[in-house]
Scaffold this motif. Sequence first.
Motif, PDB file in Angstrom:
ATOM      1  N   THR A  10       0.844  -1.205   0.000  1.00 15.83           N
ATOM      2  CA  THR A  10       0.000   0.000   0.000  1.00 15.83           C
ATOM      3  C   THR A  10       0.880   1.256   0.000  1.00 15.83           C
ATOM      4  O   THR A  10       0.622   2.211  -0.722  1.00 15.83           O
ATOM      5  N   ILE A  11       1.964   1.218   0.806  1.00 14.58           N
ATOM      6  CA  ILE A  11       2.888   2.357   0.871  1.00 14.58           C
ATOM      7  C   ILE A  11       3.610   2.531  -0.460  1.00 14.58           C
ATOM      8  O   ILE A  11       3.818   3.649  -0.934  1.00 14.58           O
ATOM      9  N   LEU A  12       3.974   1.404  -1.092  1.00 18.51           N
ATOM     10  CA  LEU A  12       4.620   1.476  -2.404  1.00 18.51           C
ATOM     11  C   LEU A  12       3.703   2.138  -3.422  1.00 18.51           C
ATOM     12  O   LEU A  12       4.137   2.964  -4.230  1.00 18.51           O
ATOM     13  N   ASN A  13       2.458   1.813  -3.363  1.00 20.78           N
ATOM     14  CA  ASN A  13       1.485   2.371  -4.296  1.00 20.78           C
ATOM     15  C   ASN A  13       1.344   3.875  -4.094  1.00 20.78           C
ATOM     16  O   ASN A  13       1.289   4.646  -5.059  1.00 20.78           O
ATOM     17  N   LEU A  14       1.323   4.298  -2.824  1.00 17.11           N
ATOM     18  CA  LEU A  14       1.233   5.731  -2.526  1.00 17.11           C
ATOM     19  C   LEU A  14       2.479   6.469  -3.010  1.00 17.11           C
ATOM     20  O   LEU A  14       2.405   7.641  -3.384  1.00 17.11           O
ATOM     21  N   ALA A  15       3.604   5.776  -3.003  1.00 21.04           N
ATOM     22  CA  ALA A  15       4.860   6.371  -3.467  1.00 21.04           C
ATOM     23  C   ALA A  15       5.045   6.220  -4.965  1.00 21.04           C
ATOM     24  O   ALA A  15       6.092   6.582  -5.499  1.00 21.04           O
ATOM     25  N   LYS A  16       4.017   5.710  -5.644  1.00 18.97           N
ATOM     26  CA  LYS A  16       4.036   5.478  -7.098  1.00 18.97           C
ATOM     27  C   LYS A  16       5.197   4.562  -7.499  1.00 18.97           C
ATOM     28  O   LYS A  16       5.900   4.784  -8.485  1.00 18.97           O
ATOM     29  N   ILE A  22      11.808  -2.508  -6.192  1.00 19.86           N
ATOM     30  CA  ILE A  22      12.519  -2.686  -4.923  1.00 19.86           C
ATOM     31  C   ILE A  22      13.114  -4.090  -4.826  1.00 19.86           C
ATOM     32  O   ILE A  22      12.795  -4.972  -5.627  1.00 19.86           O
ATOM     33  N   LYS A  23      13.977  -4.281  -3.847  1.00 20.40           N
ATOM     34  CA  LYS A  23      14.587  -5.583  -3.598  1.00 20.40           C
ATOM     35  C   LYS A  23      13.561  -6.531  -2.959  1.00 20.40           C
ATOM     36  O   LYS A  23      12.503  -6.112  -2.484  1.00 20.40           O
ATOM     37  N   LYS A  24      13.925  -7.800  -2.930  1.00 17.26           N
ATOM     38  CA  LYS A  24      13.029  -8.797  -2.343  1.00 17.26           C
ATOM     39  C   LYS A  24      12.875  -8.616  -0.837  1.00 17.26           C
ATOM     40  O   LYS A  24      11.839  -8.924  -0.258  1.00 17.26           O
ATOM     41  N   GLU A  25      13.940  -8.079  -0.200  1.00 14.19           N
ATOM     42  CA  GLU A  25      13.896  -7.898   1.255  1.00 14.19           C
ATOM     43  C   GLU A  25      13.620  -6.436   1.582  1.00 14.19           C
ATOM     44  O   GLU A  25      14.330  -5.548   1.124  1.00 14.19           O
ATOM     45  N   SER A  26      12.593  -6.183   2.379  1.00 12.18           N
ATOM     46  CA  SER A  26      12.250  -4.823   2.806  1.00 12.18           C
ATOM     47  C   SER A  26      12.502  -4.679   4.297  1.00 12.18           C
ATOM     48  O   SER A  26      12.218  -5.597   5.073  1.00 12.18           O
ATOM     49  N   HIS A  27      13.064  -3.541   4.678  1.00  8.92           N
ATOM     50  CA  HIS A  27      13.344  -3.286   6.092  1.00  8.92           C
ATOM     51  C   HIS A  27      12.221  -2.459   6.704  1.00  8.92           C
ATOM     52  O   HIS A  27      11.835  -1.414   6.164  1.00  8.92           O
ATOM     53  N   VAL A  28      11.729  -2.914   7.814  1.00  6.40           N
ATOM     54  CA  VAL A  28      10.669  -2.214   8.541  1.00  6.40           C
ATOM     55  C   VAL A  28      11.296  -1.563   9.774  1.00  6.40           C
ATOM     56  O   VAL A  28      11.876  -2.252  10.621  1.00  6.40           O
ATOM     57  N   LEU A  29      11.245  -0.237   9.834  1.00  3.98           N
ATOM     58  CA  LEU A  29      11.882   0.484  10.928  1.00  3.98           C
ATOM     59  C   LEU A  29      10.988   0.507  12.159  1.00  3.98           C
ATOM     60  O   LEU A  29       9.789   0.801  12.075  1.00  3.98           O
ATOM     61  N   ASN A  98      23.502  -3.390   3.321  1.00  2.22           N
ATOM     62  CA  ASN A  98      23.592  -2.571   2.119  1.00  2.22           C
ATOM     63  C   ASN A  98      22.720  -3.172   1.031  1.00  2.22           C
ATOM     64  O   ASN A  98      22.705  -4.383   0.815  1.00  2.22           O
ATOM     65  N   GLY A  99      21.976  -2.297   0.327  1.00  2.06           N
ATOM     66  CA  GLY A  99      21.070  -2.776  -0.713  1.00  2.06           C
ATOM     67  C   GLY A  99      21.760  -3.612  -1.769  1.00  2.06           C
ATOM     68  O   GLY A  99      21.176  -4.549  -2.320  1.00  2.06           O
ATOM     69  N   LYS A 100      23.043  -3.304  -2.049  1.00  2.00           N
ATOM     70  CA  LYS A 100      23.777  -4.054  -3.079  1.00  2.00           C
ATOM     71  C   LYS A 100      24.050  -5.488  -2.639  1.00  2.00           C
ATOM     72  O   LYS A 100      24.327  -6.352  -3.474  1.00  2.00           O
ATOM     73  N   LEU A 101      23.996  -5.732  -1.320  1.00  2.00           N
ATOM     74  CA  LEU A 101      24.302  -7.066  -0.808  1.00  2.00           C
ATOM     75  C   LEU A 101      23.067  -7.953  -0.687  1.00  2.00           C
ATOM     76  O   LEU A 101      23.171  -9.135  -0.394  1.00  2.00           O
ATOM     77  N   ILE A 102      21.881  -7.344  -0.881  1.00  2.00           N
ATOM     78  CA  ILE A 102      20.645  -8.123  -0.780  1.00  2.00           C
ATOM     79  C   ILE A 102      20.411  -8.864  -2.085  1.00  2.00           C
ATOM     80  O   ILE A 102      20.319  -8.251  -3.157  1.00  2.00           O
ATOM     81  N   GLU A 103      20.341 -10.174  -2.014  1.00  2.00           N
ATOM     82  CA  GLU A 103      20.132 -10.978  -3.218  1.00  2.00           C
ATOM     83  C   GLU A 103      18.692 -10.813  -3.716  1.00  2.00           C
ATOM     84  O   GLU A 103      17.745 -10.837  -2.928  1.00  2.00           O
ATOM     85  N   ASP A 104      18.570 -10.624  -5.003  1.00  2.00           N
ATOM     86  CA  ASP A 104      17.244 -10.394  -5.596  1.00  2.00           C
ATOM     87  C   ASP A 104      16.619 -11.713  -6.036  1.00  2.00           C
ATOM     88  O   ASP A 104      16.190 -11.887  -7.168  1.00  2.00           O
ATOM     89  N   THR A 105      16.591 -12.690  -5.139  1.00  2.00           N
ATOM     90  CA  THR A 105      16.032 -14.018  -5.444  1.00  2.00           C
ATOM     91  C   THR A 105      15.080 -14.426  -4.333  1.00  2.00           C
ATOM     92  O   THR A 105      15.073 -13.844  -3.250  1.00  2.00           O
ATOM     93  N   GLY A 106      14.283 -15.444  -4.597  1.00  2.00           N
ATOM     94  CA  GLY A 106      13.364 -15.959  -3.578  1.00  2.00           C
ATOM     95  C   GLY A 106      12.133 -15.078  -3.433  1.00  2.00           C
ATOM     96  O   GLY A 106      11.883 -14.155  -4.202  1.00  2.00           O
ATOM     97  N   SER A 107      11.360 -15.368  -2.405  1.00  2.00           N
ATOM     98  CA  SER A 107      10.117 -14.634  -2.172  1.00  2.00           C
ATOM     99  C   SER A 107      10.394 -13.367  -1.371  1.00  2.00           C
ATOM    100  O   SER A 107      11.431 -13.226  -0.736  1.00  2.00           O
ATOM    101  N   ARG A 108       9.467 -12.444  -1.400  1.00  2.00           N
ATOM    102  CA  ARG A 108       9.609 -11.205  -0.673  1.00  2.00           C
ATOM    103  C   ARG A 108       9.517 -11.445   0.828  1.00  2.00           C
ATOM    104  O   ARG A 108       8.696 -12.238   1.300  1.00  2.00           O
TER     105      ARG A 108
END
Length: 381
Positions: A10-16, A22-29, A98-108
């Motif tokens: 939903t937040i992604l949609n609001l941010a267009k 985005i990467k498969k892994e999202s960080h929740v603060l 670091n975002g560059k170290l997050i592998e873009d594989t597997g499920s979110r």
Amino acid sequence: MDRNLQQVNTILNLAKLTVSDIKKESHVLQFIPQILDSRQVKLLEVSKDILEYIDSGECLFIKGSDDAHVIICSNSKTFELKEAETSNSLLLMPSLTNGKLIEDTGSRTLKKQEVFGVYHTYYEMRLTKPKLQSLRIALAKYPYKGKNSEVTKEAVGLSFTELKSMIQASEEETINQLQEMPAVKVKGKWRLFDVSFLFGWVSYLDSILREKKLSLEEITSSDVEDWMGLYDTENVNAKCISLFMDVDESNLKWKSKAVSQLFALYLLPELRAFDSKDFFTAWQQSMPVGVMADEEHLNGVALVDYDSTPSLVKYLPEFELPEEVNERLDILFRNRAKWTLPSITPYVQPLTDNNLNVAALLTKHTRSSTINGVKYYSSKY
């Protein structure tokens, strides 16, 4: 409250944005309840070189006092500490992948990331030239007047450890300054040479050379050390040699400028001003054989006032002037309205740094004019 993937979408949609952006892994603060007080824990921005320096196990040292700006030092460099503001919020977290170290594989997936502090200011490190006048001031309290003038067998002066803690400069810069200035270690403590002692040392050696009808170029360092062994200790004599002689293999030569300035400092202080004709006569007559008096050698030590009647030589050593640039220039221009570049350079050179050389400093703080093809610098106000 824990977030789920639907809320993130939903937040992604609001941010267009879309999931593909985005990467498969999202960080929740998540902000911890006991957030750190930003007045107690500070953020410091460092360069790659400084980061490598710290990672290697070395330390940074913060130095300051009530009457001096805070600086931070490595083992070899000095930096100003400047507080900077940012319109963005800086978040302090124990670890962040670091975002560059997050592998873009597997499920979110979602990863909880705790936030320990929120900052809108941080400190920058700016390389600066250390202000070392305080080193001379500190050592001047313990003048060395010769071994025969010592009133106690106990060590007098300041240890290097004491100097390191009180002087706002790195260890390497402090060591280099001690080597260059008229200072000597006696019984493990650092002292400043008394001008009268140095004048006596050079004059005594000159009297030996005159008696033996030799020039300095005809003898060796060993000869000097042997002859001056009765005058003072080995390390004192060695420092005097380094201050006033150029040593090329076995050949010696007087450092004319250093010797000339020493003799000017010896002749001038009592009167503060000296009839120029009388001064130049006394100055040359007191010099060791082979050293010629040159008015340019007075730059940084004294000035010749040709506008007064009679013309005067005035005592004005650089090391007695304030280190704040405007205060120093104010004194210089009160003593002389217009200065040439060679005459003013010794007085402003110590105030320059990596970003501001003599020419740039004078352009910024003075007014220039050209008279009969010669460029002069005068007060801006």
